[in-house]
Structures are given as structure tokens and as C-alpha cells.
Write a protein that holds these residues in place. Structure first.
Motif, PDB file in Angstrom:
ATOM      1  N   ILE A  66       0.842  -1.201   0.000  1.00 39.01           N
ATOM      2  CA  ILE A  66       0.000   0.000   0.000  1.00 39.01           C
ATOM      3  C   ILE A  66       0.874   1.246   0.000  1.00 39.01           C
ATOM      4  CG2 ILE A  66      -1.580   1.388   1.396  1.00 39.01           C
ATOM      5  CD1 ILE A  66      -2.883  -1.199   2.296  1.00 39.01           C
ATOM      6  N   ILE A  67       1.934   1.214   0.749  1.00 34.38           N
ATOM      7  CA  ILE A  67       2.790   2.392   0.933  1.00 34.38           C
ATOM      8  C   ILE A  67       3.724   2.628  -0.248  1.00 34.38           C
ATOM      9  CG2 ILE A  67       4.588   3.409   2.381  1.00 34.38           C
ATOM     10  CD1 ILE A  67       3.302   1.967   4.738  1.00 34.38           C
ATOM     11  N   GLU A  68       4.222   1.575  -0.845  1.00 36.03           N
ATOM     12  CA  GLU A  68       5.222   1.708  -1.907  1.00 36.03           C
ATOM     13  C   GLU A  68       4.821   2.649  -3.040  1.00 36.03           C
ATOM     14  OE1 GLU A  68       7.939  -1.645  -3.070  1.00 36.03           O
ATOM     15  OE2 GLU A  68       6.411  -2.744  -1.917  1.00 36.03           O
ATOM     16  N   PRO A  69       3.602   2.550  -3.591  1.00 36.82           N
ATOM     17  CA  PRO A  69       3.266   3.477  -4.674  1.00 36.82           C
ATOM     18  C   PRO A  69       3.240   4.942  -4.218  1.00 36.82           C
ATOM     19  CG  PRO A  69       1.592   1.745  -4.479  1.00 36.82           C
ATOM     20  CD  PRO A  69       2.551   1.563  -3.365  1.00 36.82           C
ATOM     21  N   PHE A  70       2.773   5.183  -3.000  1.00 34.89           N
ATOM     22  CA  PHE A  70       2.785   6.550  -2.481  1.00 34.89           C
ATOM     23  C   PHE A  70       4.217   7.056  -2.372  1.00 34.89           C
ATOM     24  CE2 PHE A  70      -1.395   5.210  -0.830  1.00 34.89           C
ATOM     25  CZ  PHE A  70      -2.161   6.283  -1.240  1.00 34.89           C
ATOM     26  N   LEU A  71       5.092   6.227  -1.831  1.00 29.45           N
ATOM     27  CA  LEU A  71       6.492   6.639  -1.689  1.00 29.45           C
ATOM     28  C   LEU A  71       7.137   6.904  -3.049  1.00 29.45           C
ATOM     29  CD1 LEU A  71       7.712   4.255   1.155  1.00 29.45           C
ATOM     30  CD2 LEU A  71       7.327   6.725   1.281  1.00 29.45           C
ATOM     31  N   HIS A  72       6.833   6.059  -4.011  1.00 27.06           N
ATOM     32  CA  HIS A  72       7.404   6.246  -5.344  1.00 27.06           C
ATOM     33  C   HIS A  72       7.031   7.622  -5.908  1.00 27.06           C
ATOM     34  CE1 HIS A  72       8.825   5.232  -9.357  1.00 27.06           C
ATOM     35  NE2 HIS A  72       7.711   5.779  -9.803  1.00 27.06           N
ATOM     36  N   TYR A  73       5.744   7.945  -5.891  1.00 28.57           N
ATOM     37  CA  TYR A  73       5.308   9.210  -6.488  1.00 28.57           C
ATOM     38  C   TYR A  73       5.635  10.423  -5.625  1.00 28.57           C
ATOM     39  CZ  TYR A  73       3.449   6.813 -10.455  1.00 28.57           C
ATOM     40  OH  TYR A  73       3.359   6.063 -11.599  1.00 28.57           O
ATOM     41  N   LEU A  74       5.675  10.261  -4.313  1.00 30.59           N
ATOM     42  CA  LEU A  74       6.133  11.364  -3.456  1.00 30.59           C
ATOM     43  C   LEU A  74       7.601  11.660  -3.731  1.00 30.59           C
ATOM     44  CD1 LEU A  74       4.390  10.497  -0.067  1.00 30.59           C
ATOM     45  CD2 LEU A  74       3.929  12.507  -1.514  1.00 30.59           C
ATOM     46  N   ASN A  75       8.396  10.615  -3.930  1.00 27.75           N
ATOM     47  CA  ASN A  75       9.814  10.831  -4.262  1.00 27.75           C
ATOM     48  C   ASN A  75       9.973  11.494  -5.622  1.00 27.75           C
ATOM     49  OD1 ASN A  75      11.749   9.987  -2.166  1.00 27.75           O
ATOM     50  ND2 ASN A  75      10.566   8.100  -2.234  1.00 27.75           N
ATOM     51  N   SER A 115       9.444  15.787 -18.376  1.00 26.95           N
ATOM     52  CA  SER A 115       8.956  14.717 -19.249  1.00 26.95           C
ATOM     53  C   SER A 115       8.058  13.793 -18.441  1.00 26.95           C
ATOM     54  CB  SER A 115      10.131  13.923 -19.812  1.00 26.95           C
ATOM     55  OG  SER A 115      10.710  13.127 -18.783  1.00 26.95           O
ATOM     56  N   LYS A 116       7.444  12.855 -19.125  1.00 30.90           N
ATOM     57  CA  LYS A 116       6.632  11.856 -18.448  1.00 30.90           C
ATOM     58  C   LYS A 116       7.497  11.066 -17.464  1.00 30.90           C
ATOM     59  CE  LYS A 116       3.129   8.378 -19.444  1.00 30.90           C
ATOM     60  NZ  LYS A 116       2.457   7.650 -20.525  1.00 30.90           N
ATOM     61  N   GLY A 117       8.768  10.901 -17.796  1.00 34.53           N
ATOM     62  CA  GLY A 117       9.703  10.224 -16.897  1.00 34.53           C
ATOM     63  C   GLY A 117       9.907  10.968 -15.594  1.00 34.53           C
ATOM     64  N   ASP A 118       9.836  12.295 -15.638  1.00 37.95           N
ATOM     65  CA  ASP A 118       9.926  13.066 -14.396  1.00 37.95           C
ATOM     66  C   ASP A 118       8.729  12.780 -13.497  1.00 37.95           C
ATOM     67  OD1 ASP A 118      12.361  14.659 -14.827  1.00 37.95           O
ATOM     68  OD2 ASP A 118      11.207  15.585 -16.447  1.00 37.95           O
ATOM     69  N   PHE A 119       7.580  12.533 -14.122  1.00 42.53           N
ATOM     70  CA  PHE A 119       6.377  12.236 -13.353  1.00 42.53           C
ATOM     71  C   PHE A 119       6.406  10.813 -12.803  1.00 42.53           C
ATOM     72  CE2 PHE A 119       2.083  10.537 -12.958  1.00 42.53           C
ATOM     73  CZ  PHE A 119       1.534  11.449 -12.067  1.00 42.53           C
ATOM     74  N   ASP A 120       6.660   9.836 -13.674  1.00 41.68           N
ATOM     75  CA  ASP A 120       6.501   8.449 -13.226  1.00 41.68           C
ATOM     76  C   ASP A 120       7.805   7.730 -12.887  1.00 41.68           C
ATOM     77  OD1 ASP A 120       7.607   7.511 -15.662  1.00 41.68           O
ATOM     78  OD2 ASP A 120       5.683   6.840 -16.448  1.00 41.68           O
ATOM     79  N   GLY A 121       8.943   8.287 -13.275  1.00 44.43           N
ATOM     80  CA  GLY A 121      10.219   7.659 -12.956  1.00 44.43           C
ATOM     81  C   GLY A 121      10.586   6.474 -13.834  1.00 44.43           C
ATOM     82  N   PHE A 122       9.782   6.200 -14.848  1.00 43.60           N
ATOM     83  CA  PHE A 122      10.033   5.040 -15.706  1.00 43.60           C
ATOM     84  C   PHE A 122      10.367   5.426 -17.141  1.00 43.60           C
ATOM     85  CE2 PHE A 122       7.264   3.398 -12.329  1.00 43.60           C
ATOM     86  CZ  PHE A 122       8.065   2.391 -11.846  1.00 43.60           C
TER      87      PHE A 122
END
Length: 164
Positions: free
Chosen positions: A4-13, A146-153
Motif C-alpha cells: 500500500i505504501i510503496e506506490p505513495f512513496l514512489h510518487y512522493l519521491n 517529461s513523463k519520466g519526471d512524473f513516473d520515474g520510468f
């Protein structure tokens, strides 16, 4: 780490990295997409708060908030950093101590949902909405994100743009 926490941490980072850019200036904090929408600083702060408003009840914890009383880039960075640290330290399994329902306010409406519905239909989509709005405000203001700045992928070569 709890799924549950991992996706929040990913996008907060991701949001933290964007807000740490050299071209992030104080005047950007008041930018909006439309006059009746939150400005950038509130979009970022709301994303951080929503991550806590989601995870704290799911872990049967009191909802905490790290919002600072004054608006500045450094205060938003601290708010994001404190939120990330807090969420990183949530260890117990939320499914073991989760309440039967979660009552919350959305705008001027009161709601009560089962925890899985609260997460799927309210907390996660609203969190992503505010992250997306922060990104959109900065893109509209001319920051070369870029979209990469948003999603990191996603990764694109320098100067790449999609054809019209």
C-alpha cells in the motif's frame, strides 16, 4: 515494505525530485491551471496530505500532517521529506488492524467506505490527481519536464517531442 505504501512513496519521491530542480522558483508556487483550482503549493501539499490520509487510517493510526504554516519551496520540500520518512516507518500489516470502515470528508461531503474501497476509489485516485496537477502546472509554466519526471520510468532522448 507494504504494498500500500510503496506506490505513495514512489510518487512522493518523484514529486520531491521535481520540486528540488534548480529552475523551481518561489513564484511558481502560486501558479494555477485555472483560477478556481489550487495553486502549485496546495497541489503538492494536498498530495502529501492525501498519502497520509490514506495510509494512517489503513494502519489504524491517527492521521498526521506535516504542512508548514508558510508557503515556500523549502517548506514544501520539508513537508514532502517528513511525509516520506513517516510512511517509510509504518511497519505493521494494515490488514491485521484495519478498521471495518473509514469515514472521511471529500470537499463538503461526508463518506464512509470499506478500507479497500476507500483506497481504490478515493485515496489513491485523489493522490494521483494532485500529483498530476502539480506536474501539469509546472509544464504549463514552461519547466522542461517529461513523463519520466512524473513516473520515474519513461526515458526519452534529449530534445525528443511527439509529432503533432
Amino acid at each position: 515494505m507494504n504494498n500500500i505504501i510503496e506506490p505513495f512513496l514512489h510518487y512522493l519521491n518523484q514529486l520531491l525530485v521535481i520540486m528540488q530542480r534548480e529552475d523551481m522558483t518561489e513564484d511558481l508556487l502560486t501558479q494555477r491551471l485555472c483560477p478556481d483550482m489550487f495553486p502549485l503549493h496546495q497541489q503538492v501539499s494536498t498530495a502529501a496530505a492525501l498519502s497520509l490520509r490514506c495510509c494512517c487510517p489503513l494502519f489504524n493510526k491517527e492521521v498526521i500532517n506535516f504542512k508548514r504554516p508558510t508557503v515556500s519551496v523549502s517548506n514544501l520540500l520539508e513537508e514532502l521529506d517528513d511525509t516520506i520518512k513517516y510512511l517509510t516507518n509504518l511497519h505493521n500489516d494494515p490488514w491485521e488492524s484495519m478498521p471495518a470502515s473509514i469515514t472521511f470528508v471529500a470537499g463538503f461531503a461526508n463518506h464512509t467506505l470499506e478500507p479497500d474501497k476507500y483506497f481504490q476509489f478515493y485515496a489513491w485516485p485523489n493522490f494521483l490527481f494532485h500529483c498530476s496537477m502539480a506536474y501539469a502546472i509546472l509544464r504549463t509554466a514552461g519547466l522542461p519536464l517529461s513523463k519520466g519526471d512524473f513516473d520515474g520510468f519513461h526515458r526519452y532522448p534529449a530534445g525528443f517531442s511527439f509529432p503533432s
